[in-house]
Design a protein around this motif. Structure first.
Motif, short mmCIF file in Angstrom:
data_model
loop_
_atom_site.label_atom_id
_atom_site.label_comp_id
_atom_site.label_asym_id
_atom_site.label_seq_id
_atom_site.Cartn_x
_atom_site.Cartn_y
_atom_site.Cartn_z
N GLY A 176 68.28 72.20 130.80
CA GLY A 176 69.68 72.07 131.49
C GLY A 176 69.97 70.54 131.75
O GLY A 176 70.99 70.13 132.51
N ALA A 177 69.13 69.61 131.33
CA ALA A 177 69.27 68.33 131.72
C ALA A 177 70.37 67.62 131.12
O ALA A 177 70.80 67.99 129.82
N ASP A 178 71.17 66.76 131.79
CA ASP A 178 72.53 66.29 131.39
C ASP A 178 72.37 64.99 130.55
O ASP A 178 73.41 64.27 130.91
N GLU A 179 71.34 64.60 130.10
CA GLU A 179 71.03 63.44 129.26
C GLU A 179 72.17 63.30 128.08
O GLU A 179 72.33 64.01 127.17
N GLY A 180 73.27 62.25 128.48
CA GLY A 180 74.24 62.16 127.53
C GLY A 180 75.47 63.08 127.44
O GLY A 180 76.35 62.94 126.78
N GLY A 181 75.49 64.06 128.30
CA GLY A 181 76.53 65.26 128.30
C GLY A 181 75.77 66.28 129.08
O GLY A 181 74.54 66.45 129.02
N ILE A 182 76.81 67.16 129.41
CA ILE A 182 76.40 68.48 130.12
C ILE A 182 75.25 69.21 129.30
O ILE A 182 75.85 69.82 128.08
N ASP A 183 74.28 69.73 130.08
CA ASP A 183 73.30 70.58 129.59
C ASP A 183 72.72 70.44 127.83
O ASP A 183 72.52 71.27 127.15
N ARG A 184 72.87 69.04 127.63
CA ARG A 184 72.33 68.78 126.27
C ARG A 184 70.66 68.96 126.17
O ARG A 184 70.18 69.11 125.21
N GLY A 185 69.89 68.88 127.35
CA GLY A 185 68.66 69.28 127.28
C GLY A 185 67.80 67.88 127.00
O GLY A 185 68.12 66.97 126.76
N ALA A 186 66.31 68.34 127.46
CA ALA A 186 65.39 67.32 127.22
C ALA A 186 64.19 68.04 127.23
O ALA A 186 63.97 69.19 127.50
#
Length: 543
Positions: free
Chosen positions: A400-410
């Motif tokens: 659910g990480a918002d790296e670069g955009g909503i819920d792009r993930g990490a």
């Protein structure tokens, strides 16, 4: 790692346990972390809603560069996708291969919403080509009915692309079990090896919304696979089948997470950890002792220590605390306001947990920034020691990480200092005994090495000598005593009536013993003089 924990002494990650010592990082806690996302760590770009890191699987060294690689699921986009990540020694991504609908050698056989990549399972080298192969879950596949689910078995090439694939569902692949709508077959996966010795691989497949016993109770299928990936036979484990006895009361999503644990009870058959969202009203991890037919001979239920949690991912992490028993990591995305976290479960041989250890937001010295809704713990795997520094790495998904955009993930690459203790037993009975300190715990001042000497009745005392280096430094055994370069000389202790005596030696400030072989000999004072002792146990860092 390139993002060390914020600690005054943690300027570098030097060499494993020395770094832990210099940083003042306690055993079992995080030494450093690297984030892999659309913005960091070289993971590449992802679209919003990708959910990168929703599943992970270790793949060994796919490309032969000496560094372990990993598969990562990204199920939130269209049909879903899987990335083979080729890692650098610092945990960052050197390059990646994408596997999806008609991409990376995979056939154009997926439909929107299949959830391909929701679960990943490392199969080992199925076809003997030197490259590990992969099982991929697609739990919302509609073969035979809505969201009944499917799995794909992928034979990989050294560049991470697919050599060949096989689908198993209620319609294809030889599976003869009964799936109903919304069973979510393929929600979790774990390869078990050959349970019955017939040369065929067994694969555990979770169906978290199976209705045996009650609505959405969940089930696990044990599939025996032919060499071509088709199903030779299957065994179902549920509230009504397979020898499993669920708790009384509400139980949901049994099979939402799976991990193979090896043979825990010594019967020659691998065992299985299974996560359940609620079991008897509480989140629980089940340890199932399997039989050769894939059914359950006995079971242990381990409740998680915090109410409201849910074991959404499980991973074997080896003997993490050095007690001779394989341990288990549990990912929980619901805790900490959906920031998530993982638990390290230190298991006993009988399947019960000795202790829990938390790593994540505000726990375990984890220094990364995790926001609400990141769902750290979506997946977790141990990939070994990427940096060859004797400090293992865990990969933890945060879909659910918002790296670069909503819920792009990490995905977080977490370096941890191994906890608690390790020991070596020497019973050769003569000469000088070699001991290598594998350093499963940092040399923390104030702790001690403990040497336990077993004494037979009538023996009155013991002297311990330990010398540095190899045999050339061990000197000559003369009259029962070692003469040579002595690192530690423990005092004489009397044990005229006790069968066990202990030497406690403070850990020296000098950490040069890290990874060094020591040569030791205990001599026992008997009525006719000194005699060589034949049983010595070295326990490091337990006091």
């Amino acid at each position: 790692m390139n993002s060390p924990v914020a600690h005054p002494a943690s300027k570098a990650l030097a060499s494993g346990l020395v770094a832990c010592f210099l940083a003042g990082v306690a055993s079992g806690q995080v030494l450093g972390q690297t984030k892999l996302s659309a913005l960091e760590g070289g993971a590449g770009d992802f679209t919003s809603g990708s959910g990168f890191g929703g599943a992970l699987a270790p793949l060994g060294d796919v490309d032969g560069d000496g560094i372990e690689d990993v598969a990562a699921g990204s199920l939130g986009v269209a049909t879903g996708e899987v990335f083979v990540l080729f890692l650098n020694a610092d945990g960052s991504v050197r390059t990646r291969t994408r596997i999806s609908n008609g991409v990376g050698g995979f056939p154009a056989a997926l439909a929107p919403g299949d959830g391909f990549g929701r679960a990943l399972g490392a199969l080992g080298d199925v076809d003997g080509d030197g490259v590990e192969d992969l099982a991929v879950g697609a739990p919302m596949d509609d073969d035979g009915g809505l969201d009944r689910g499917a799995i794909w078995l992928l034979l990989l090439q050294s560049d991470g692309t697919v050599k060949s694939s096989r689908k198993v569902s209620s319609l294809v692949g030889g599976f003869s079990g009964t799936l109903t709508d919304r069973d979510n077959f393929g929600y979790a996966l774990a390869a078990l090896g050959d349970l019955d010795g017939d040369g065929l691989l067994e694969l555990a497949v979770g169906a978290r919304r199976d209705d045996d016993g009650s609505n959405d109770h969940g089930a696990v299928w044990i599939l025996s696979l032919n060499a071509d990936g088709t199903v030779a036979s299957e065994t179902k484990i549920s509230a009504t089948q397979g020898g499993f006895t669920p708790d009384a009361g509400p139980s949901e999503s049994f099979g939402q997470a799976l991990a193979a644990l090896g043979d825990r009870n010594g019967d020659g058959v691998a065992d299985l950890a299974v996560g359940a969202h609620r079991a008897g009203g509480v989140p629980k991890v089940w340890i199932l002792h399997l039989n050769a037919a894939g059914g359950v001979d006995s079971q242990v239920g381990i409740p998680l220590p915090v109410e409201g949690t849910s074991p959404i991912s499980l991973a074997p992490i080896g003997d993490y605390n050095g007690d001779g028993v394989e341990d288990l990591a549990v990912g929980d995305t619901e805790t900490n306001g959906s920031r998530g976290g993982i638990w390290l479960l230190y298991l006993l041989p009988n399947g019960f947990a000795r202790a829990f250890h938390a790593i994540g937001p505000d726990a375990g010295n984890f220094g990364g920034v995790v926001a609400s809704g990141d769902r750290f713990g979506s997946a977790v795997v141990r990939v070994g020691d990427l940096q060859d520094d004797k400090a293992p790495e865990l990969l933890v998904g945060a879909r659910g990480a918002d790296e670069g955009g909503i819920d792009r993930g990490a995905v977080w690459v977490v370096t941890a200092c191994n906890p608690v203790r390790s020991w070596w037993e020497l019973r050769n009975g003569s000469g000088v005994n070699p001991v290598t300190f594998h350093e499963l715990e940092a040399a923390v001042l104030g702790k001690t090495w403990v040497t336990q000497v077993e004494l037979s009745p009538g023996q009155t005392g013991s002297l311990l000598y330990i010398s540095f280096g190899g045999p050339s430094h061990a000197g000559i055994v003369l009259d029962g005593l070692i003469r040579g370069e002595i690192l530690i000389r423990a005092p004489l202790f009397l044990a005229s009536s006790s069968a066990i005596g202990l030497h406690q030696v403070p850990v020296p400030v000098d950490n040069s013993v890290s990874g060094v072989t020591l040569w030791a000999q205990t001599v026992v004072l008997e009525s006719d003089g000194f005699a060589l002792q034949n049983a010595i146990e070295y326990t490091y860092g337990t006091h």
